[in-house]
Structures are given as structure tokens and as C-alpha cells.
Design a protein around this motif. Structure first.
Motif, short mmCIF file in Angstrom:
data_model
loop_
_atom_site.label_atom_id
_atom_site.label_comp_id
_atom_site.label_asym_id
_atom_site.label_seq_id
_atom_site.Cartn_x
_atom_site.Cartn_y
_atom_site.Cartn_z
N CYS A 188 0.86 -1.19 0.00
CA CYS A 188 0.00 0.00 0.00
C CYS A 188 0.89 1.23 0.00
CB CYS A 188 -0.89 0.00 1.24
SG CYS A 188 -1.74 1.57 1.52
N THR A 189 0.72 2.05 -1.02
CA THR A 189 1.55 3.25 -1.15
C THR A 189 0.80 4.51 -0.69
OG1 THR A 189 0.77 3.42 -3.43
CG2 THR A 189 2.90 2.34 -3.09
N CYS A 190 -0.41 4.33 -0.20
CA CYS A 190 -1.24 5.50 0.14
C CYS A 190 -0.60 6.34 1.26
CB CYS A 190 -2.61 5.07 0.62
SG CYS A 190 -3.56 4.22 -0.62
N TYR A 218 -9.02 1.61 6.43
CA TYR A 218 -8.43 1.72 5.10
C TYR A 218 -9.43 1.25 4.04
CZ TYR A 218 -5.31 1.17 1.20
OH TYR A 218 -4.74 1.26 -0.03
N CYS A 270 -5.39 0.18 -2.58
CA CYS A 270 -4.25 -0.52 -3.23
C CYS A 270 -4.50 -2.00 -3.44
CB CYS A 270 -2.99 -0.34 -2.39
SG CYS A 270 -2.37 1.35 -2.45
N ARG A 314 -5.31 -2.45 -7.19
CA ARG A 314 -4.54 -1.85 -8.28
C ARG A 314 -3.12 -2.41 -8.27
NH1 ARG A 314 -4.15 4.36 -6.00
NH2 ARG A 314 -2.79 3.95 -4.24
ZN ZN Z 1 -2.98 2.09 -0.37
#
Ligand code: ZN
Ligand code: GLU
Length: 276
Positions: free
Chosen positions: A101-103, A122, A126, A129
Motif C-alpha cells: 500500500c503506497t497511500c 483503510y 491498493c 490496483r
Molecule cells: Zn494504499
């Protein structure tokens, strides 16, 4: 009937702030429950929080606990155990139970995340995707896949009774932070297992976290302890007594010449009135 095995409890402070009354209460609960059962009381310094962690505070914590009249066995600090966190995360990742998860926090807010038991839930952005290797990623537990592996689970709180694991209020929690090989959830679960903790004592503010920890115990085939979430001390206004609200640090009270054993006695009386 066999008498129950002597409990192993622990106090696990993070050296990123001084200890306050609420910490003293947690330490006393853990200490006294171990003592009452002829068991062991451990101290573990939870110092993986990189830049926020201040090593000199660990020494202050030991002085605070001694001042309260407590005796403990210290086990290795979390910073010495990073390899075991990485290995467990890798095992979960290999089973497809984690996703990157890059959020950022603001992206999670902007995605319309709803408040849960531990901050925002959350929204799963991610999960659906492809990973972006150019951005730093945390790793989240896929709660749906975890549940499919574990089936329904139960854990036992000494005060609240049996609890059915329910991750809905927490969502897909972070197990590996962007900046560390673990999160609180992963580190504390692995450490309690390797330290042989059989009775996890902590404040009721961390009650919901135990759903995650019970899930991880099932996924990683770890022994399952019992829990004892004690009520929190409340200020005169009925609000949770937090350090920001002007309660002095234990070290300040100690340095001002207050008797820590007397304070510990007062906290034990308060515990009785809180009904633990
Ligand atoms: Zn994320
Ligand atoms: N290190 C955590 C804290 O200071 C305590 C974790 C626990 O007791 O599970 O809040």
C-alpha cells in the motif's frame, strides 16, 4: 483439577515519551497479576519507532518502575528483533496474505475512509490496483483472505469474557510500515509469543488490537495467550487521562521527592474502584 500455570505478563512501554500515571497503572496491573499467580513479570522496551524513539528514556523507565516498588525481568528490546519481524512478514507475503500500500494519510482521507476502532478504516484502494514500485509501500493484511484461512476465531479477555474475532472495525491493518520491518501489531504479537507471555495485560484503549493479534497467532501458528484489558484512569472531567492534559510524568514526581510506593498504593485502590 490441575492448577493453572503461573502467568507470564509484561509491560511494554515505547520510549518515545515519558511514563505517566496511566503507564504506572498498566505496569502495576501486569506486575500484580503475575505476582498473584506466582508467575513472572517482564519488561520489554518497544523501541522500533525509529526517529521517535529516545534510548535514554528506557533507563528512565527502569528508574520509574523501581520507584513504584516493582520488580521485573527485562527481555530484549524490540530493536534487537527486527530479523524475526521481517521473516514473519515474508512468510505472510509468500502466502498472498499481504498487499503493498503506497497511500499517504491524506490519500486515505481523500478516498472517503470511514472512522473505525483505531483511526480510519483503510478503504482498500491498493488492494485493487497494481503495485507502484516507484513509491515506498507499507504492507497490509488482507483481512478477507486472513479470515478465509483462519475461519472464525475467539479470544478471551479476563474482564470482558470471550470475544469473537471481528476485523470489520479495523479493516486491512498495516503489518509492515513504510519505514520499518514491522508495525506495532506484528512486532507485539511475535514478541509476546517468543517471550512466552501467557497473559497480555494493557489498557482498554488497545482492546480492538487484540482481534488483529489473535488473527496473526492463528496465521503464524503461535501460542494463544489470555488477555486482560484494564479500564483506563479518567480525569476529573471523565476524560481519558492523557499526558497532554497536564498530568506530570512519573519521573517528575520522582524527582520532586514523592514516594512512588505510596503512589502505587493509591493506584491499586483506584483499580479496586474501577472493578478490575
Ligand atoms: Zn494504499
Ligand atoms: N508499546 C505499546 C505502548 O506503549 C504497548 C503495547 C502493548 O501493551 O500491547 O502503547
Amino acid at each position: 483439577m490441575d492448577s493453572p500455570a503461573p502467568p507470564v505478563t509484561r509491560f511494554a512501554p515505547s520510549p518515545n515519551g515519558r511514563l505517566h500515571l496511566g503507564h504506572a497503572l498498566s505496569a502495576i496491573v501486569a506486575h500484580d497479576l503475575a505476582g498473584a499467580g506466582g508467575g513472572r513479570f517482564l519488561l520489554r522496551i518497544e523501541d522500533i519507532d525509529g526517529p521517535r524513539s529516545r534510548p535514554e528514556l528506557a533507563e528512565e523507565f527502569r528508574r520509574d518502575l523501581a520507584w513504584l516498588g516493582l520488580k521485573w525481568e527485562e527481555v530484549p528490546a524490540q530493536s534487537t528483533r527486527l530479523g524475526s519481524y521481517a521473516a514473519a512478514a515474508e512468510a505472510l507475503r509468500a502466502r498472498g496474505l499481504l498487499y503493498p500500500c503506497t497511500c499517504t494519510r491524506s490519500e486515505i482521507e481523500a478516498a472517503g475512509a470511514l472512522p473505525g476502532l483505531e483511526g480510519l478504516i483503510y478503504p482498500g484502494t491498493c488492494k485493487h490496483r497494481p503495485p507502484d514500485p516507484a513509491r515506498p509501500s507499507a504492507w497490509r493484511l488482507d483481512a478477507e483472505k486472513a479470515l478465509a484461512e483462519t475461519g472464525s476465531l475467539v479470544w478471551e479477555d479476563a474482564l470482558a469474557g470471550p470475544q469473537q474475532v471481528d476485523l470489520a472495525g479495523l479493516g486491512d491493518v498495516v503489518l509492515v510500515r513504510k519505514d520499518l520491518p514491522a508495525s506495532y501489531h506484528l512486532a507485539v504479537t511475535l514478541d509476546d509469543a517468543s517471550d512466552g507471555v501467557t497473559l497480555v495485560t494493557r489498557g482498554a484503549d488497545l482492546f480492538a488490537a487484540s482481534h488483529v493479534h489473535r488473527t496473526l497467532q492463528a496465521l503464524l501458528a503461535l501460542p494463544v495467550p489470555r488477555w486482560h484489558h484494564h479500564p483506563l484512569l479518567l480525569g476529573p472531567d471523565g476524560e481519558k487521562l492523557a499526558k497532554r492534559r497536564g498530568s506530570p510524568a512519573l519521573a517528575e514526581r520522582r524527582e520532586a521527592g514523592e514516594d512512588g510506593r505510596v503512589l502505587a498504593g493509591q493506584l491499586r485502590m483506584q483499580l479496586l474502584s474501577l472493578g478490575t
